[in-house]
Every structure is written in C-alpha cells, then in structure tokens.
Scaffold this motif. Structure first.
Motif, PDB file in Angstrom:
ATOM      1  N   LEU A 370      39.335  -1.124 -21.472  1.00  0.00           N
ATOM      2  CA  LEU A 370      39.166  -1.139 -20.020  1.00  0.00           C
ATOM      3  C   LEU A 370      38.228  -0.030 -19.570  1.00  0.00           C
ATOM      4  O   LEU A 370      37.350  -0.248 -18.720  1.00  0.00           O
ATOM      5  CB  LEU A 370      40.534  -0.998 -19.334  1.00  0.00           C
ATOM      6  N   GLU A 371      38.373   1.138 -20.142  1.00  0.00           N
ATOM      7  CA  GLU A 371      37.517   2.263 -19.767  1.00  0.00           C
ATOM      8  C   GLU A 371      36.058   1.972 -20.118  1.00  0.00           C
ATOM      9  O   GLU A 371      35.146   2.346 -19.373  1.00  0.00           O
ATOM     10  CB  GLU A 371      37.999   3.538 -20.468  1.00  0.00           C
ATOM     11  N   ARG A 372      35.842   1.292 -21.233  1.00  0.00           N
ATOM     12  CA  ARG A 372      34.468   0.936 -21.602  1.00  0.00           C
ATOM     13  C   ARG A 372      33.903  -0.107 -20.632  1.00  0.00           C
ATOM     14  O   ARG A 372      32.731  -0.048 -20.259  1.00  0.00           O
ATOM     15  CB  ARG A 372      34.422   0.396 -23.040  1.00  0.00           C
ATOM     16  N   ALA A 373      34.732  -1.050 -20.237  1.00  0.00           N
ATOM     17  CA  ALA A 373      34.267  -2.137 -19.372  1.00  0.00           C
ATOM     18  C   ALA A 373      34.118  -1.701 -17.926  1.00  0.00           C
ATOM     19  O   ALA A 373      33.176  -2.097 -17.240  1.00  0.00           O
ATOM     20  CB  ALA A 373      35.227  -3.317 -19.465  1.00  0.00           C
ATOM     21  N   VAL A 374      35.058  -0.887 -17.458  1.00  0.00           N
ATOM     22  CA  VAL A 374      35.070  -0.424 -16.065  1.00  0.00           C
ATOM     23  C   VAL A 374      35.254   1.094 -16.092  1.00  0.00           C
ATOM     24  O   VAL A 374      36.377   1.587 -16.026  1.00  0.00           O
ATOM     25  CB  VAL A 374      36.188  -1.099 -15.242  1.00  0.00           C
ATOM     26  N   PRO A 375      34.178   1.862 -16.206  1.00  0.00           N
ATOM     27  CA  PRO A 375      34.292   3.319 -16.372  1.00  0.00           C
ATOM     28  C   PRO A 375      35.056   3.994 -15.242  1.00  0.00           C
ATOM     29  O   PRO A 375      35.045   3.544 -14.095  1.00  0.00           O
ATOM     30  CB  PRO A 375      32.823   3.774 -16.403  1.00  0.00           C
ATOM     31  N   ASP A 376      35.716   5.092 -15.611  1.00  0.00           N
ATOM     32  CA  ASP A 376      36.446   5.933 -14.672  1.00  0.00           C
ATOM     33  C   ASP A 376      37.606   5.185 -14.011  1.00  0.00           C
ATOM     34  O   ASP A 376      37.933   5.423 -12.847  1.00  0.00           O
ATOM     35  CB  ASP A 376      35.511   6.505 -13.602  1.00  0.00           C
ATOM     36  N   THR A 377      38.211   4.275 -14.774  1.00  0.00           N
ATOM     37  CA  THR A 377      39.394   3.565 -14.286  1.00  0.00           C
ATOM     38  C   THR A 377      40.643   4.210 -14.868  1.00  0.00           C
ATOM     39  O   THR A 377      40.688   4.547 -16.049  1.00  0.00           O
ATOM     40  CB  THR A 377      39.331   2.084 -14.692  1.00  0.00           C
ATOM     41  N   LYS A 378      41.643   4.398 -14.038  1.00  0.00           N
ATOM     42  CA  LYS A 378      42.913   4.982 -14.479  1.00  0.00           C
ATOM     43  C   LYS A 378      44.010   3.934 -14.328  1.00  0.00           C
ATOM     44  O   LYS A 378      44.016   3.152 -13.383  1.00  0.00           O
ATOM     45  CB  LYS A 378      43.276   6.197 -13.625  1.00  0.00           C
ATOM     46  N   VAL A 379      44.959   3.938 -15.258  1.00  0.00           N
ATOM     47  CA  VAL A 379      46.088   3.011 -15.220  1.00  0.00           C
ATOM     48  C   VAL A 379      47.378   3.800 -15.362  1.00  0.00           C
ATOM     49  O   VAL A 379      47.481   4.683 -16.224  1.00  0.00           O
ATOM     50  CB  VAL A 379      45.993   1.965 -16.362  1.00  0.00           C
ATOM     51  N   THR A 380      48.338   3.517 -14.510  1.00  0.00           N
ATOM     52  CA  THR A 380      49.682   4.079 -14.674  1.00  0.00           C
ATOM     53  C   THR A 380      50.642   2.920 -14.878  1.00  0.00           C
ATOM     54  O   THR A 380      50.581   1.917 -14.162  1.00  0.00           O
ATOM     55  CB  THR A 380      50.120   4.905 -13.453  1.00  0.00           C
ATOM     56  N   GLY A 403      52.781  -1.688 -12.759  1.00  0.00           N
ATOM     57  CA  GLY A 403      51.885  -0.544 -12.892  1.00  0.00           C
ATOM     58  C   GLY A 403      50.853  -0.550 -11.777  1.00  0.00           C
ATOM     59  O   GLY A 403      50.904  -1.371 -10.854  1.00  0.00           O
ATOM     60  N   SER A 404      49.931   0.397 -11.863  1.00  0.00           N
ATOM     61  CA  SER A 404      48.873   0.516 -10.860  1.00  0.00           C
ATOM     62  C   SER A 404      47.550   0.812 -11.550  1.00  0.00           C
ATOM     63  O   SER A 404      47.514   1.450 -12.608  1.00  0.00           O
ATOM     64  CB  SER A 404      49.184   1.640  -9.867  1.00  0.00           C
ATOM     65  N   VAL A 405      46.467   0.345 -10.915  1.00  0.00           N
ATOM     66  CA  VAL A 405      45.110   0.567 -11.423  1.00  0.00           C
ATOM     67  C   VAL A 405      44.311   1.274 -10.343  1.00  0.00           C
ATOM     68  O   VAL A 405      44.311   0.856  -9.189  1.00  0.00           O
ATOM     69  CB  VAL A 405      44.426  -0.767 -11.784  1.00  0.00           C
ATOM     70  N   TYR A 406      43.633   2.362 -10.720  1.00  0.00           N
ATOM     71  CA  TYR A 406      42.783   3.126  -9.799  1.00  0.00           C
ATOM     72  C   TYR A 406      41.329   2.914 -10.195  1.00  0.00           C
ATOM     73  O   TYR A 406      40.957   3.163 -11.347  1.00  0.00           O
ATOM     74  CB  TYR A 406      43.124   4.611  -9.861  1.00  0.00           C
ATOM     75  N   LEU A 407      40.517   2.439  -9.240  1.00  0.00           N
ATOM     76  CA  LEU A 407      39.129   2.128  -9.533  1.00  0.00           C
ATOM     77  C   LEU A 407      38.202   2.653  -8.460  1.00  0.00           C
ATOM     78  O   LEU A 407      38.616   2.856  -7.314  1.00  0.00           O
ATOM     79  CB  LEU A 407      38.918   0.602  -9.610  1.00  0.00           C
ATOM     80  N   GLY A 408      36.939   2.839  -8.825  1.00  0.00           N
ATOM     81  CA  GLY A 408      35.900   3.161  -7.870  1.00  0.00           C
ATOM     82  C   GLY A 408      34.815   2.103  -7.912  1.00  0.00           C
ATOM     83  O   GLY A 408      34.683   1.377  -8.904  1.00  0.00           O
ATOM     84  N   ALA A 409      34.025   1.988  -6.820  1.00  0.00           N
ATOM     85  CA  ALA A 409      32.980   0.969  -6.763  1.00  0.00           C
ATOM     86  C   ALA A 409      31.956   1.337  -5.699  1.00  0.00           C
ATOM     87  O   ALA A 409      32.129   2.300  -4.940  1.00  0.00           O
ATOM     88  CB  ALA A 409      33.595  -0.395  -6.469  1.00  0.00           C
ATOM     89  N   ASP A 410      30.895   0.524  -5.627  1.00  0.00           N
ATOM     90  CA  ASP A 410      29.858   0.730  -4.616  1.00  0.00           C
ATOM     91  C   ASP A 410      30.256   0.151  -3.267  1.00  0.00           C
ATOM     92  O   ASP A 410      29.766   0.591  -2.225  1.00  0.00           O
ATOM     93  CB  ASP A 410      28.543   0.077  -5.073  1.00  0.00           C
ATOM     94  N   ASP A 411      31.101  -0.893  -3.286  1.00  0.00           N
ATOM     95  CA  ASP A 411      31.571  -1.494  -2.037  1.00  0.00           C
ATOM     96  C   ASP A 411      32.892  -2.207  -2.302  1.00  0.00           C
ATOM     97  O   ASP A 411      33.358  -2.290  -3.448  1.00  0.00           O
ATOM     98  CB  ASP A 411      30.529  -2.462  -1.454  1.00  0.00           C
ATOM     99  N   ALA A 416      37.178  -5.269  -5.573  1.00  0.00           N
ATOM    100  CA  ALA A 416      38.066  -6.396  -5.861  1.00  0.00           C
ATOM    101  C   ALA A 416      37.686  -7.071  -7.173  1.00  0.00           C
ATOM    102  O   ALA A 416      38.557  -7.449  -7.975  1.00  0.00           O
ATOM    103  CB  ALA A 416      38.023  -7.397  -4.715  1.00  0.00           C
ATOM    104  N   ASP A 417      36.397  -7.233  -7.418  1.00  0.00           N
ATOM    105  CA  ASP A 417      35.941  -7.842  -8.674  1.00  0.00           C
ATOM    106  C   ASP A 417      36.375  -6.991  -9.873  1.00  0.00           C
ATOM    107  O   ASP A 417      36.802  -7.535 -10.905  1.00  0.00           O
ATOM    108  CB  ASP A 417      34.420  -7.978  -8.674  1.00  0.00           C
ATOM    109  N   ARG A 418      36.261  -5.694  -9.739  1.00  0.00           N
ATOM    110  CA  ARG A 418      36.630  -4.810 -10.855  1.00  0.00           C
ATOM    111  C   ARG A 418      38.136  -4.846 -11.120  1.00  0.00           C
ATOM    112  O   ARG A 418      38.566  -4.730 -12.276  1.00  0.00           O
ATOM    113  CB  ARG A 418      36.156  -3.382 -10.565  1.00  0.00           C
ATOM    114  N   PHE A 419      38.930  -5.001 -10.055  1.00  0.00           N
ATOM    115  CA  PHE A 419      40.371  -5.109 -10.293  1.00  0.00           C
ATOM    116  C   PHE A 419      40.685  -6.391 -11.056  1.00  0.00           C
ATOM    117  O   PHE A 419      41.483  -6.381 -12.003  1.00  0.00           O
ATOM    118  CB  PHE A 419      41.158  -5.075  -8.986  1.00  0.00           C
ATOM    119  N   ARG A 420      40.068  -7.500 -10.660  1.00  0.00           N
ATOM    120  CA  ARG A 420      40.309  -8.757 -11.382  1.00  0.00           C
ATOM    121  C   ARG A 420      39.879  -8.634 -12.842  1.00  0.00           C
ATOM    122  O   ARG A 420      40.558  -9.136 -13.747  1.00  0.00           O
ATOM    123  CB  ARG A 420      39.561  -9.901 -10.682  1.00  0.00           C
ATOM    124  N   GLN A 421      38.768  -7.928 -13.070  1.00  0.00           N
ATOM    125  CA  GLN A 421      38.323  -7.708 -14.441  1.00  0.00           C
ATOM    126  C   GLN A 421      39.329  -6.851 -15.200  1.00  0.00           C
ATOM    127  O   GLN A 421      39.666  -7.137 -16.354  1.00  0.00           O
ATOM    128  CB  GLN A 421      36.949  -7.029 -14.431  1.00  0.00           C
TER     129      GLN A 421
END
Length: 443
Positions: A370-380, A403-411, A416-421
């Motif tokens: 997941l980190e490789r696919a979506v950098p700087d993503t955290k999972v608890t 659990g929870s997923v923490y992500l960053g994005a440009d918009d 939302a796309d990154r969460f689905r990924q």
C-alpha cells in the motif's frame, strides 16, 4: 542572573501509541521534547470498565517515580484520559483547564444547559432521562424520532436513533447493561466539583434525548491559551448514507461556506468564554442545514482530535499535538498553515455491517504494498485475528469499525480514488456469525 534553561522538556502523553509517538516526532521542534507515555493505551482506551480514582493513583505513582522535571501532561483521548490530564496537571503546576469547565463540556446534559445560557441559537431540543426508571419514556418530552445517548460515553457507543416506543425499549436494554462501565467512573469525577441544582439526580448513568438534526457536519479545532481563543483548522465530517456513523473526515473543510465557518468559530468562542475554559485544546462538532441555514451544535470535545492529527500533518506540515503541548508549557500556540505535502487529507474508516469473527488482517507485506502504491498512507487496525466484532469495546451502535486509513491528495476526488485503491490492497478475512436464536426463529 540565572542561566537559560535549554534542557529538553519532558512531555507525558496519556496512553501514547506507536502512531502518536511517530506523529509527535514529526513536529517542527520535536528535538526540544522527551515524550514519555503515562499509563498505557489498553488501560485508558481499550478497556470497557474504569475506576477513575484507581487510574489517578496509578498515574500519580508513575509520575512520582520519575526523577526529572514534569513539564507537560497532555491527552488526546476521551474519558478517562481527558479528565486525568487536568487533575494531574494542576497537581504539578502545569497550565490546564479547570475540572469544572471540563465537565461543562463532557457531561452532555450539563453542557446543553450551559449552551442554552450562552449560545441558545445553536442548541437543539433535548431532555434528560433515567434509563433505569419505569417511566423513562415519559421523561422525554420530544416527538419521535430522537436520539438517545448517555451523558458520558465513548464515541457513538450506546447512541441510538429512536422512531417508536419499541425501539426505545430495545435501546434501554443495551444501555442498562453497559452504561455503568463508564458512568460509575464519571461519577467519581463529578464528586470532585460542586454541581448546580439543575444537575441534581443527573449523574453519569443518566441519558440524554435530543432532537434529530440533519445536514452537513464540520468541526473547528483550536485552543484557549491565557484567555485567548484561536482556531487552527476546520474539518469536514462525512456521515454514511444512513446518517448514523461518521464515514470519513476531510481537511480542510470545503462543504461549509466561509460565513458559516465564522459562525461556528464565533459560537465556540462565546461558549468557551462563558464556561471559563482556559489553557486547553478543544474541537466542536456542528451540523449545518443548508436549506434552512440552520446551525446546530452537536458536542464540545475537550482536546485536539487524534483523528485530525495526520490530516494537519499532511496539509499544514506539523501535528496538531504541537499546539496542545505549547499550551501545556505555557507558551503561545504556533501552528503553520498549508506547509505540508498535500493540498487535502482524509481519514477514511473501514466498516463491516454485520457481526463476524476476524480470521485475517492486513500484514506487513500488505501495508508495504500500500505504501508503494499510495505513498505516505497510514493504516490503523482496530481488530486482530480471533476477535469477534460484537465483543470489541467502544464500537459504534450500528456498525463495526475494522480500521482507518489516512491519506493525502491534490484534491478531494483524488482522495476518494486513493481510498478505494487502498481498500483493495487491505485484505480482511471475516467469518460471518450465525445467531442461534435467529436461526431457531427462522426454522
């Protein structure tokens, strides 16, 4: 002339987790501090029954065993941590809100009474009732539907939307079985302050009924330091389609117009000044009905939100722990703005709607992928193999959180796309649970 004190400051964090330690280390001035855990996460957060006085004595003993200066004590969790922190801080001469002002936020009925006095325009209809009384429903002078919840609980635990008498009675069964787990410990804190006559008989095992409010939810977060109120960010809180649970958080808030955000901040400031809250962090949850332009206050939390931490870090460039520590050290709070890696950030929850037994959760290899696919993503993760979802503590009354997923994005669309990924890269194995009673009834 005394020498300047350049030593690292000892900051005690109640129930510090590995993720919190990592977030604290990301602060701009992290080298100035030595972060030390006070009590452990499972005792303060995961346990379901509390003895507040025993926890207070245990924390006092840990602090007494420490040989160095105790410079700050902070908490980012709900009760009991939220009220342990100010009591311990006062005992060590550390700035913190008064216990009475804390309780005027944390006791949901007391808070509503204080809101009626200071910000009546944002207060929904409400009533207190004794869940153990035979005439409990008669004490609720609100039309159906309405919400019920304890005056003190964890998250959305024991919160129910009630549409008729049958649902009310069903909710009472669960409430009566579990409310004392937190309520008895909360009463130990209530015994420490002088309560107004309006709270006679309304203790920690009482419930609150409230008018159902709908709309867009958002929460300003800030601090009060030496009488000065400042807000460092506003977070969007998105509910699931049923309206029962928070599905995900976005920062910065974009769903509420700037003028409504100003009203939120103004209301929060007036309330905090009214109750005499000082030298502490807060976040205030609101609901705004766009069609009616109706703003309603949901609740006041006496801390920064741990759920917001990664969001501020990704967008603003540092953890919101920073301002909480500034206040505890008696320093002016300083929070950067928009200096992070991303334009927007979100916390997305992973839910399961039915009871199940957990057979497998994402492992190290999954998280690395997941980190490789979506950098700087955290999972608890909230679950572990062998857990039965219905046995987990402090769960939402309607859904189970895995659990929870923490992500960053440009918009926000990319977010939302990154969460689905991310969801596709996080394998959970769940075995459904068949209720024998239901099975008999069906046969």
């Amino acid at each position: 002339m005394s020498e300047p004190d350049d030593r690292p400051r000892n900051v005690f964090v109640l129930g510090m987790t590995d993720l919190q330690r990592e977030e604290l280390g990301s602060m701009r001035r992290a080298a100035r501090y030595r972060f030390r855990s006070l009590l452990d996460y499972h005792t303060l957060v995961r346990d379901t029954e509390y003895d507040f006085d025993a926890l207070l004595d245990e924390a006092r003993a840990e602090l007494a065993d420490f040989s160095g200066p105790i410079d700050a004590i902070v908490s980012h969790w709900d009760f009991p941590s939220s009220l342990l922190a100010p009591i311990l801080s006062h005992e060590h001469g550390i700035p913190a809100p008064s216990v009475t002002s804390m309780l005027k936020c944390e006791h949901k009925y007391w808070s509503r009474l204080e809101q009626q006095q200071s910000v009546p325009e944002v207060v929904p209809g409400f009533a207190a009732f004794d869940p153990f009384a035979d005439d409990a429903l008669d004490q609720v002078r609100l039309p159906f539907p309405f919400w019920v919840k304890p005056v003190k609980s964890h998250s959305s635990n024991l919160g129910f939307e009630i549409h008729d008498e049958q649902e009310f009675e069903s909710a009472l069964e669960e409430i009566r079985a579990e409310i004392t787990d937190v309520g008895d410990a909360f009463n130990q804190v209530l015994d420490r302050v002088d309560l107004p006559e309006s709270l006679r008989g309304v203790d920690g095992n009482t419930c609150l009924a409230e008018e159902v409010i709908t709309g867009i939810q958002a929460a300003p977060e800030g601090v009060v330091a030496r009488g000065r109120v400042s807000v460092h960010g506003i977070v969007d809180m998105h509910r699931d389609p049923s309206g029962h649970s928070i599905d995900h958080l976005d920062y910065p808030a974009v769903t509420v117009p700037a003028e409504v955000q100003r009203r939120m901040v103004d209301t929060a400031e007036r309330f905090m000044r009214h109750i005499g809250y000082d030298d502490g962090a807060f976040n205030v949850e609101y609901m705004w009905n766009r069609e009616a332009d109706l703003l309603r206050l949901i609740e006041v939390n006496t801390r920064i939100s741990q759920s917001h931490t990664e969001l501020f870090l990704k967008v603003d460039g540092t953890s919101n722990h920073e301002v909480a520590i500034d206040v505890a050290l008696g320093e002016a709070p300083r929070m950067p703005r928009r200096q992070g890696r991303f334009a927007v950030a979100g916390q997305w929850h992973i839910f399961h709607d039915a009871d199940a037994v957990v057979r497998g959760v994402p492992g190290e290899e999954d998280l690395a992928a997941l980190e490789r696919a979506v950098p700087d993503t955290k999972v608890t993760l909230q679950v572990a193999p062998g857990d039965r979802l219905s046995d987990l503590p402090h769960q939402d009354s309607y859904r189970f959180k895995l659990g929870s997923v923490y992500l960053g994005a440009d918009d926000h669309d990319q977010l939302a796309d990154r969460f689905r990924q991310a969801l596709g890269l996080l394998p959970f194995e769940l075995d459904p649970v068949t209720d024998p009673v239901t099975e008999e009834a069906a046969g």
